[in-house]
Enzyme design. Structure first.
Site, short mmCIF file in Angstrom:
data_model
loop_
_atom_site.label_atom_id
_atom_site.label_comp_id
_atom_site.label_asym_id
_atom_site.label_seq_id
_atom_site.Cartn_x
_atom_site.Cartn_y
_atom_site.Cartn_z
N SER A 115 0.72 -1.19 -0.04
CA SER A 115 0.11 0.03 -0.05
C SER A 115 1.05 1.20 0.03
O SER A 115 1.92 1.21 0.50
CB SER A 115 -0.87 0.03 1.32
OG SER A 115 -1.42 1.11 1.42
N TYR B 261 -1.80 -0.97 10.69
CA TYR B 261 -1.87 -1.32 9.46
C TYR B 261 -0.83 -0.86 8.55
O TYR B 261 -0.17 -1.52 7.71
CB TYR B 261 -3.31 -0.79 8.78
CG TYR B 261 -3.62 -1.05 7.26
CD1 TYR B 261 -4.01 -2.16 6.59
CD2 TYR B 261 -3.15 0.11 6.23
CE1 TYR B 261 -4.13 -2.26 5.35
CE2 TYR B 261 -3.20 -0.25 4.94
CZ TYR B 261 -3.95 -1.07 4.43
OH TYR B 261 -4.14 -1.51 3.07
P1 NAD Z 1 -11.71 -5.77 0.21
O1 NAD Z 1 -12.33 -5.68 1.37
O2 NAD Z 1 -12.52 -6.01 -1.02
O3 NAD Z 1 -10.73 -7.12 0.42
C1 NAD Z 1 -10.24 -7.56 1.27
C2 NAD Z 1 -10.20 -8.99 1.75
O4 NAD Z 1 -9.68 -9.25 2.52
C3 NAD Z 1 -11.55 -9.24 2.15
O5 NAD Z 1 -12.41 -9.45 0.56
C4 NAD Z 1 -11.65 -10.68 2.80
O6 NAD Z 1 -11.96 -11.59 2.16
C5 NAD Z 1 -10.17 -10.75 3.14
N1 NAD Z 1 -9.81 -10.95 4.38
C6 NAD Z 1 -9.73 -10.02 5.24
N2 NAD Z 1 -9.46 -10.55 6.79
C7 NAD Z 1 -9.41 -12.06 6.30
C8 NAD Z 1 -9.14 -13.20 6.99
N3 NAD Z 1 -8.74 -13.25 8.37
N4 NAD Z 1 -9.16 -14.45 6.40
C9 NAD Z 1 -9.24 -14.33 5.10
N5 NAD Z 1 -9.47 -13.27 4.33
C10 NAD Z 1 -9.66 -12.24 5.07
O7 NAD Z 1 -10.68 -4.57 0.15
P2 NAD Z 1 -9.58 -3.97 -0.96
O8 NAD Z 1 -9.36 -2.78 -0.57
O9 NAD Z 1 -9.97 -4.81 -2.26
O10 NAD Z 1 -8.42 -5.02 0.00
C11 NAD Z 1 -7.33 -5.65 -0.78
C12 NAD Z 1 -5.91 -5.66 -0.65
O11 NAD Z 1 -5.59 -4.13 -0.85
C13 NAD Z 1 -5.65 -5.48 1.01
O12 NAD Z 1 -4.38 -6.00 1.26
C14 NAD Z 1 -5.70 -4.08 1.29
O13 NAD Z 1 -4.75 -3.82 2.54
C15 NAD Z 1 -5.01 -3.53 0.10
N6 NAD Z 1 -4.98 -2.09 -0.32
C16 NAD Z 1 -6.24 -1.61 -0.31
C17 NAD Z 1 -6.34 -0.16 -0.40
C18 NAD Z 1 -7.54 0.30 -0.64
O14 NAD Z 1 -7.76 1.83 -0.66
N7 NAD Z 1 -8.86 -0.16 -0.93
C19 NAD Z 1 -4.96 0.64 -0.71
C20 NAD Z 1 -3.72 -0.01 -0.48
C21 NAD Z 1 -3.99 -1.20 -0.44
#
Ligand code: NAD
Ligand code: MG
Length: 302
Positions: free
Chosen positions: A194, A207
């Site tokens: 991230s 985080y």
């Molecule tokens: P999202 O909520 O759609 O995806 C996160 C997923 O993590 C969830 O769908 C869930 O299935 C999974 N998860 C969480 N805890 C879990 C557990 N204990 N066991 C199994 N699965 C689990 O949100 P997203 O934003 O698409 O996140 C995906 C990745 O992108 C993450 O690693 C997040 O840190 C990263 N990210 C997101 C952003 C943003 O702005 N959305 C920015 C930078 C990084």
């Protein structure tokens, strides 16, 4: 709120108005949140991502594949010709069912394996079941993540701090350790860091350091895995419109203006991250390993 000017991501257009811009509505959900409940609905490439056979015949495991960036990666991998297992939490079955139904209707092989990645035994079981379902493992896309904001260190309890590290860092270690013995030369691991690794927010004291750990893990593992012909890279998104944010990742007042402070003036959509996952998983990235690629709308990695 402005709406997308053109949903064809291959048509040349102004990236500022290509997808929805703030202000958004407040829309609290309990964690982990559902893409189904978001307004506007995120674009994971359901109708827009076109494949070109770049991952023909590959066997891929995508964690967090029910929603958000993981769903976009799963759709893109399948459209590029891969067979895909997605993992998610049992409470996310409704989101998982949507992506499974979509890809099966197109003739792709896609299997859902729900379970909690905070549990080491489950991480091992997930890899074993994936290998059994697909007959091997060529791509490990670690996309699952936990983000729960807290205003001050006084409010951040040890349980929550540990849960964030278990989900984002420990599970990455457990899954990778279990997966690597199955991965042949040419296989690829794509992790999800991230912009928080480089520009941490005050309210993400647990985080942000997990994401810095993922960058370092990616670099160290890339050096080791080179001996096996396995490449390891990471994608580092800026703000992306996913259920992570309104389900406790940000306070609701920040959800309203989510993406406003990036130069392109809006949050990214999950589909805009997908091309990096595909590139890094594919043979086109044959000389790329140990790198972290930003997809930030202009906020930039260092
Ligand atoms: P999202 O909520 O759609 O995806 C996160 C997923 O993590 C969830 O769908 C869930 O299935 C999974 N998860 C969480 N805890 C879990 C557990 N204990 N066991 C199994 N699965 C689990 O949100 P997203 O934003 O698409 O996140 C995906 C990745 O992108 C993450 O690693 C997040 O840190 C990263 N990210 C997101 C952003 C943003 O702005 N959305 C920015 C930078 C990084
Ligand atoms: Mg989800």
């Amino acid at each position: 709120m402005a709406h997308a000017a053109n949903h064809d991501p291959y048509a040349m257009q102004d990236p500022r108005t290509q997808y929805p811009q703030p202000d958004f509505s407040k829309q609290p959900q309990p964690a982990p949140g559902l893409a189904k409940e978001m307004v506007p609905r995120p674009d994971h490439g359901e109708t827009s991502y076109h494949g070109n056979g770049r991952l023909h015949g590959r066997k891929a495991l995508v964690t967090g594949g029910d929603s958000g960036i993981g769903r976009a990666a799963a759709i893109a991998f399948a459209r590029e010709g891969a067979e895909v297992v997605i993992n998610y939490l049992p409470s996310e079955q409704k989101d998982a069912d949507e992506v499974i139904a979509l890809l099966r209707a197109e003739g792709s092989k896609i299997v859902g394996i729900p379970g909690d990645l905070q549990n080491e035994a489950f991480c091992n079981e997930l890899v074993a079941k994936t290998v059994k379902e697909l007959g091997g493992l060529d791509i490990l896309a670690n996309v699952a993540g936990r983000q729960q904001y807290s205003k001050s260190i006084d409010e951040l309890d040890s349980e929550s701090f540990q849960a964030t590290f278990r989900t984002n860092v420990f599970a990455l270690f457990w899954l990778t350790k279990a997966a690597m013995p199955h991965m042949p030369p040419g296989a690829a691991i794509v992790n999800t860091a991230s912009i928080q690794a480089y520009q941490p927010s005050d309210i993400l004291l647990d985080y942000a350091p997990t994401k810095a750990a993922i960058v370092a893990f990616t670099k160290a593992l890339a050096k080791q895995a080179a001996d096996k012909g396995i490449r390891v890279n990471a994608v580092a998104p800026g703000p992306v419109w996913t259920p992570l944010q309104p389900s406790g990742g940000q306070p609701q007042e920040k959800v309203v203006e989510f993406g406003k402070n990036v130069p392109l003036g809006r949050p990214g959509q999950p589909v805009e991250c997908a091309p990096l996952y595909v590139l890094l998983a594919s043979q086109e990235a044959s000389f790329i390993t140990g790198e972290t690629y930003g997809v930030t709308g202009g906020n930039m990695l260092p």
